[in-house]
Design an enzyme around this catalytic site. Structure first.
Site, PDB file in Angstrom:
ATOM      1  N   ASP A  40       0.495  -1.231  -0.072  1.00 12.55           N
ATOM      2  CA  ASP A  40      -0.508  -0.372  -0.394  1.00 12.55           C
ATOM      3  C   ASP A  40       0.953   1.267   0.334  1.00 12.55           C
ATOM      4  O   ASP A  40       1.847   1.252   1.196  1.00 12.55           O
ATOM      5  CB  ASP A  40      -0.492  -0.191   1.472  1.00 12.55           C
ATOM      6  CG  ASP A  40      -2.091   1.087   0.732  1.00 12.55           C
ATOM      7  OD1 ASP A  40      -2.687   1.257   0.221  1.00 12.55           O
ATOM      8  OD2 ASP A  40      -1.821   1.860   1.965  1.00 12.55           O
ATOM      9  N   THR A  92     -11.971  25.607   7.467  1.00 13.38           N
ATOM     10  CA  THR A  92     -13.553  25.412   6.952  1.00 13.38           C
ATOM     11  C   THR A  92     -13.566  24.060   5.417  1.00 13.38           C
ATOM     12  O   THR A  92     -13.017  24.073   4.498  1.00 13.38           O
ATOM     13  CB  THR A  92     -14.606  25.943   7.127  1.00 13.38           C
ATOM     14  OG1 THR A  92     -14.553  26.824   6.474  1.00 13.38           O
ATOM     15  CG2 THR A  92     -14.649  27.059   8.845  1.00 13.38           C
TER      16      THR A  92
END
Length: 682
Positions: free
Chosen positions: A309, A379
């Protein structure tokens, strides 16, 4: 490398826990995994019956003689089966941690206008739940209100957070991922038992490891020898009866037949297989690898393909700032200062790496004027963060499209040179963070997945050992290709899903290859379970560590080099001891059988080259030798034969010369010495 005290203590705790699990999981199935020793178990039970019968029936032999033989067989059996159980007992079921993740995640379920905290296992399709920053998403679903930055690394293995929002193709969320910012309202879209985690459990439980070619070959060989000696021992009974016609007194007791059978079948290698496996686990532990089975280490010596991976194995796992790119006409020092100011409140690894890169450029945070500064946190809605300074200066850093909107909304142009820099960074597998000061684009911060140091050289060593390396990643093909070339792997699989990894492994296995898988994410768990050797990173998820049969404490993807060398040493040790065991058993046959008939048939005395005292002493000496040769050989099994990368033919000649010839000579000497002592009591 010298290990620190805490690392050593952690390893000991892991080993103790592993042994505890082994003892808890002992059961008849694990006790009978070794077919040779299972045969000895049956013979030992029969020998006990014969010993009891000898109390009342003379033709079953002497009670004292039978009792002594039974005790020796039973002691050998206890040792071999106890070692086998410790080496092969499995810990927890591979899917336990996945179920735990699914069942114990709390969910804020909406019932009317109220929120009720329930277990995620109680959620059903059509329910609505709410998640805030820091919450783990309890079930698969679609965002119906809000947007959020979500860490999906536990599922995908990719460290970069993603933005999920209501509407469009980015509204789906997966149970087990974590909300980093903002809040969302989610509609459950899967029935219980059909979620992503449930599919992972099914894949893990459906995966199976096949026996290695070496295991199959050895099983056939030992079974063949066992069958041959079963036939030999059975035919001795009618042969003795036939001989008894012309030579009265030529009889063989049941105890003698059973003892002879145990001496002749390959009990030596059967009893040592466990010791070899335990030794492999111990050597792996010294290399900082926790293994669940000695067979897993041995299998590593024969692997052909290694799947790794990308995130957390080939790369460090967190993106790191590697370079500052200034826009035309912008002073580099001023740009670096703006980047540092924008990262004051950024506690992410990326933000910290920007500060570190700025320090390397000669800038210090303590020299920056931050009095009265107001921090602007990241955000998911704005896709940027930054700072408003006391003098009115506004600095923002964030995604390309977010900063572009800010600049164009203020009537400023987005420099073409900056666009070209962004394209170049993206083409090289990196992530661009654009910075603007007072809505004016000033440059780009380049973030890159950092390849672990020295990995190219270690992959080259694997290549020379005949191991093909394949990188598996969820990245797009362009990024995957760049990382693969930079790391030096032989092949790569881009945009890989859990099913893709398992399918690749199965194709390789169907082609007759042994496959190893290294990973750290929950999405790697099925592939780790399917692979012949599954190595999970210690920094990975619990599901990955449970699915694999090894855990690398150092999180080093190229640790497989050491594991392969340990596995090859195990194979060589088993090969040499198998050669010794077979030669040993053949030698015992030609040493004992003449002694059985030499009293009734004086002509056979010439074949009694060891000069054994009597049939009884010959059998007892062989049984005793068979019992003590196993513990005598344990140090060799534990230490292992020195690994040398020599060819198969050279290895065969070496084994035949040292262990084949030695396996013939040692029984003759050992049995004769024991017979000299035993004959004093007959």
């Amino acid at each position: 490398m010298k290990k620190n005290k805490s690392a050593s203590l952690f390893q000991k705790e892991q080993v103790i826990e592993s042994l505890k699990q082994s003892f808890v999981k002992l059961n008849p199935r694990t006790m009978m995994m070794n077919p040779i020793m299972f045969t000895v178990e049956i013979v030992t039970v029969i020998m006990l019956v014969v010993t009891i019968l000898s109390l009342s029936r003379d033709h079953y032999g002497s009670f004292g003689y039978n009792l002594l033989v039974f005790v020796i067989l039973f002691a050998t059996l206890l040792f071999a089966n106890f070692a086998e159980a410790i080496a092969e007992a499995r810990g927890k079921a591979q899917a336990d941690s996945l179920r735990k993740t699914r069942e114990e995640t709390p969910a804020k379920l909406m019932t009317g206008d109220k929120l009720q905290t329930v277990s995620s296992s109680k959620l059903k399709k059509g329910d609505i739940f709410v998640c805030e920053a820091g919450d783990t998403i309890p079930a698969d679903g679609e965002i119906i209100e809000g947007l959020a930055s979500i860490d999906e690394s536990a599922i995908t293995g990719e460290s970069a957070p993603v933005i999920r929002e209501a509407g469009g193709d980015k509204s789906s969320v997966t149970g087990g991922t974590k909300v980093l910012s903002d809040n969302i309202k989610v509609l459950v879209t899967q029935q219980p038992g059909e979620s992503f985690l449930d599919k992972m459990i099914a894949l893990v439980e459906g995966a199976s490891r096949k026996k290695t070619p070496n295991e199959i070959a050895l099983t056939i060989l030992l079974a063949g020898f066992t069958l041959v000696f079963v036939i030999v021992c059975i035919t001795l009974i009618p042969f003795a009866d036939y001989t008894n016609i012309d030579h009265p007194g030529t009889t063989i007791s049941i105890a003698a037949i059973l003892s002879l059978f145990v001496c002749l079948i390959p009990t030596t290698i059967g009893g040592l297989l466990s010791a070899i496996g335990i030794a492999g686990m111990d050597r792996a532990l010294r290399a900082n690898v926790i293994t669940k089975s000695g067979k897993a280490v041995e299998t590593a010596g024969d692997i052909d393909t290694l799947l790794l991976d990308k995130t957390g194995t080939i790369t460090i796992g967190n993106r790191k700032a590697t370079k500052f790119h200034t826009a035309p006409g912008v002073d580099e020092r001023s740009f670096v200062e703006a980047c540092l100011l924008a990262s004051l409140s950024d506690e992410t690894p990326e933000g910290k790496s920007i500060v570190e890169l700025g320090r390397e450029s000669g800038m210090r945070m303590r020299n920056l004027n931050t009095t009265g500064a107001r921090m602007i946190k990241f955000t998911a809605e704005t896709k940027c963060s930054g700072v408003d300074l006391s003098d009115g200066t506004q600095i923002r850093k964030g995604a390309f499209d977010a900063i572009r909107r800010i600049a164009e909304k203020a009537g400023n142009t987005f420099p073409k040179e900056v666009e070209e820099t962004i394209a170049a960074i993206s083409g090289n597998g990196g992530t661009p963070l654009v910075v603007c000061v007072n809505q004016q684009v000033t440059g780009v911060i380049e973030l890159q997945d950092i390849i672990k140091p020295g990995i190219q050289e270690r992959f080259e060593r694997l290549r020379k050992m005949g191991v093909k390396t394949v990188m598996v990643t969820g990245d797009n093909p362009l990024t995957a290709k760049y990382i693969a070339e930079k790391a030096g792997v032989d092949d790569f699989i881009a945009e890989a899903k859990p099913e893709d990894k398992m399918e690749y492994i199965r194709r390789e296995q169907e082609a007759g290859k042994l496959v190893a898988m290294m990973g750290d994410g929950t999405n790697d768990a099925p592939a780790l379970a399917q692979a012949n050797v599954g190595v999970a990173m210690n920094s990975g998820t619990q599901a990955a560590k449970e699915a694999g049969n090894m855990v690398d404490l150092d999180n080093d993807p190229t640790k497989l080099i050491e594991i392969v060398e340990i596995g090859k040493q195990l194979l060589m040790t088993r090969g040499t001891l198998t050669t010794f065991s077979i030669a040993n058993d053949v030698a015992k046959y030609f040493a004992i059988v003449p002694a059985l008939f030499m009293v009734a048939i004086p002509e056979l005395a010439a074949l009694n080259i060891m000069g054994l005292h009597s049939p009884e002493s010959a059998i007892l000496s062989a049984v005793i030798f068979n019992a003590i040769i196993i513990p005598i050989l344990i140090p060799l099994a534990l230490k292992g034969v020195q690994y040398k990368p020599i060819g198969a033919s050279a290895l065969l000649r070496r084994n035949l010369l040292i262990y084949g010839l030695g396996g013939v000579i040692v029984p003759f000497i050992g049995i004769k010495l024991i017979d000299l002592v035993v004959s004093l009591f007959f």
